[in-house]
Design a protein around this motif. Sequence first.
Motif, PDB file in Angstrom:
ATOM      1  N   UNK A 267       0.842  -1.199   0.000  1.00 40.51           N
ATOM      2  CA  UNK A 267       0.000   0.000   0.000  1.00 40.51           C
ATOM      3  C   UNK A 267       0.877   1.249   0.000  1.00 40.51           C
ATOM      4  N   UNK A 268       1.917   1.228   0.829  1.00 46.01           N
ATOM      5  CA  UNK A 268       2.815   2.393   0.896  1.00 46.01           C
ATOM      6  C   UNK A 268       3.706   2.469  -0.339  1.00 46.01           C
ATOM      7  N   UNK A 269       4.157   1.341  -0.845  1.00 44.31           N
ATOM      8  CA  UNK A 269       5.039   1.336  -2.001  1.00 44.31           C
ATOM      9  C   UNK A 269       4.337   1.863  -3.257  1.00 44.31           C
ATOM     10  N   UNK A 270       3.031   1.613  -3.339  1.00 45.14           N
ATOM     11  CA  UNK A 270       2.279   2.085  -4.518  1.00 45.14           C
ATOM     12  C   UNK A 270       1.688   3.473  -4.305  1.00 45.14           C
ATOM     13  N   UNK A 271       1.886   4.035  -3.108  1.00 45.12           N
ATOM     14  CA  UNK A 271       1.384   5.369  -2.822  1.00 45.12           C
ATOM     15  C   UNK A 271      -0.121   5.437  -2.615  1.00 45.12           C
ATOM     16  N   UNK A 272      -0.783   4.282  -2.426  1.00 51.28           N
ATOM     17  CA  UNK A 272      -2.247   4.274  -2.268  1.00 51.28           C
ATOM     18  C   UNK A 272      -2.613   4.309  -0.779  1.00 51.28           C
ATOM     19  N   UNK A 273      -2.129   5.332  -0.103  1.00 48.35           N
ATOM     20  CA  UNK A 273      -2.369   5.434   1.339  1.00 48.35           C
ATOM     21  C   UNK A 273      -3.832   5.684   1.682  1.00 48.35           C
ATOM     22  N   UNK A 274      -4.655   6.089   0.687  1.00 49.41           N
ATOM     23  CA  UNK A 274      -6.087   6.276   0.958  1.00 49.41           C
ATOM     24  C   UNK A 274      -6.757   4.967   1.361  1.00 49.41           C
ATOM     25  N   UNK A 275      -6.130   3.829   0.988  1.00 47.86           N
ATOM     26  CA  UNK A 275      -6.697   2.527   1.339  1.00 47.86           C
ATOM     27  C   UNK A 275      -6.648   2.267   2.847  1.00 47.86           C
ATOM     28  N   UNK A 276      -5.814   3.029   3.557  1.00 47.01           N
ATOM     29  CA  UNK A 276      -5.737   2.860   5.003  1.00 47.01           C
ATOM     30  C   UNK A 276      -7.056   3.213   5.677  1.00 47.01           C
ATOM     31  N   UNK A 277      -7.860   4.035   5.013  1.00 48.89           N
ATOM     32  CA  UNK A 277      -9.149   4.445   5.582  1.00 48.89           C
ATOM     33  C   UNK A 277     -10.314   3.732   4.914  1.00 48.89           C
ATOM     34  N   UNK A 278     -10.018   2.582   4.307  1.00 47.61           N
ATOM     35  CA  UNK A 278     -11.047   1.738   3.702  1.00 47.61           C
ATOM     36  C   UNK A 278     -11.166   0.443   4.507  1.00 47.61           C
ATOM     37  N   UNK A 279     -12.321  -0.245   4.428  1.00 46.66           N
ATOM     38  CA  UNK A 279     -12.449  -1.542   5.102  1.00 46.66           C
ATOM     39  C   UNK A 279     -11.361  -2.498   4.610  1.00 46.66           C
ATOM     40  N   UNK A 280     -10.807  -3.232   5.522  1.00 46.63           N
ATOM     41  CA  UNK A 280      -9.702  -4.118   5.157  1.00 46.63           C
ATOM     42  C   UNK A 280     -10.153  -5.237   4.222  1.00 46.63           C
ATOM     43  N   UNK A 281     -11.467  -5.462   4.163  1.00 42.99           N
ATOM     44  CA  UNK A 281     -11.988  -6.498   3.260  1.00 42.99           C
ATOM     45  C   UNK A 281     -11.681  -6.187   1.793  1.00 42.99           C
ATOM     46  N   UNK A 282     -11.445  -4.904   1.498  1.00 44.92           N
ATOM     47  CA  UNK A 282     -11.153  -4.506   0.119  1.00 44.92           C
ATOM     48  C   UNK A 282      -9.767  -4.985  -0.317  1.00 44.92           C
ATOM     49  N   UNK A 283      -8.834  -5.022   0.622  1.00 47.06           N
ATOM     50  CA  UNK A 283      -7.446  -5.347   0.272  1.00 47.06           C
ATOM     51  C   UNK A 283      -6.982  -6.705   0.815  1.00 47.06           C
ATOM     52  N   UNK A 284      -7.799  -7.344   1.604  1.00 43.76           N
ATOM     53  CA  UNK A 284      -7.379  -8.621   2.175  1.00 43.76           C
ATOM     54  C   UNK A 284      -7.396  -9.728   1.110  1.00 43.76           C
ATOM     55  N   UNK A 285      -6.736 -10.807   1.381  1.00 48.87           N
ATOM     56  CA  UNK A 285      -6.805 -11.996   0.534  1.00 48.87           C
ATOM     57  C   UNK A 285      -7.999 -12.816   0.984  1.00 48.87           C
ATOM     58  N   UNK A 286      -8.992 -12.938   0.119  1.00 48.13           N
ATOM     59  CA  UNK A 286     -10.179 -13.702   0.459  1.00 48.13           C
ATOM     60  C   UNK A 286      -9.939 -15.183   0.220  1.00 48.13           C
ATOM     61  N   UNK A 287     -10.635 -16.007   0.988  1.00 46.03           N
ATOM     62  CA  UNK A 287     -10.507 -17.473   0.883  1.00 46.03           C
ATOM     63  C   UNK A 287      -9.041 -17.896   0.875  1.00 46.03           C
ATOM     64  N   UNK A 288      -8.293 -17.533   1.908  1.00 44.15           N
ATOM     65  CA  UNK A 288      -6.866 -17.874   1.935  1.00 44.15           C
ATOM     66  C   UNK A 288      -6.655 -19.370   2.124  1.00 44.15           C
TER      67      UNK A 288
END
Length: 363
Positions: A267-288
């Motif tokens: 998230x930090x490497x791509x500069x998409x820090x706005x994702x820090x204020x989004x539900x983690x379900x958006x960026x998590x790995x589903x069905x791990x």
Amino acid sequence: MDGAALRLTAETPQEEVLRFGRTIIQQEAAALSAIAERLDARFGQALDLVMQCPGDIIVTGMGKAGLIGQKIAATFASTGTPSHFLHPAEAIHGDLGRVDEKDVVLAFSQSGETDEIVRLIPCLKSLGAQIVAVTANENNTLARAAKIVLPLGPIVEAGANRLAPSTSTAAMLALGDALALTCSWRRGFRPEDFARYHPGGSLGRKLALVEDVMRPLTECRISRYDQLVRDVFVSACRPGRRTGAIMLVDEQGKLAGIFTDSDLARIFETGRTELLDQPISIVMTQSPKTVTSGVRVLEALSAIAKSKISELPVINDTGEPIGMLDITDLVDLAASSPSGETAIAEPETPWTVPFPNQNGSDA
């Protein structure tokens, strides 16, 4: 090998040293092949006696044969047959109290005339123990006292002088192992049974169940999947050494996804820090990738290697997380299998008997 013709010294060429060493091994290997060919119905009779023994298998032998006996007793014990070693000299000074009529005595003596063994025989007979003799032939004191004789046959010791117990002890070891491991096979001894007797070391850990070695929930980071990313990292903080991933659960407490420290770094490497204020379900790995309780560590480690992951959640039958396997906790086991293949291999020899499957259930 002619001892007079070849005397090894510090100046002996390296190729001669290697030839000498190889010859020793070849002499012992030839003896083992001959014993395998000579094995007859008495082996099966000895096996039946061991299988039907209501007591313990008492292994005895003197000197080098005794050292082999100690190893065979340990092999019996570790593969499901109660067994212990009885030193023949100590036996006549009180240790005979370890033996009774329910036991079978496996006695090792190349000559069958070893003084300590000969003195022990009448004591064993008076106690009612049955004797299986591993000796050169049937024409010696030990063989005549035994219920069953497993003859080693003509043995020539290895080396230039052909005196030191070498080929004979290798033969005893192989025959003892054959008896113990055939007995184990007949009992249907499985890897999970082996694990019960080998809880320590790398092998014991591989054969243990995942719940025995995983990090419990109290040591894991866990959070709800609908929380914001930054809130998850605050709420899921744990003291001490942490796992490299956070397990995320739904309203029913079932595992919904996983989010790793590497995901956060991206998230930090791509500069998409706005994702820090989004539900983690958006960026998590589903069905791990997961593993259920009751699976052996060996199989879980194989799944980690094949999927090239560092954390493997452990769940129960209803999908709720109960712990986490972290590669940093298993690195010693992974290092023992460089290829990543951790399953117990089937023997390559085309056995003529239906050996049990050694691979266990699929992961």
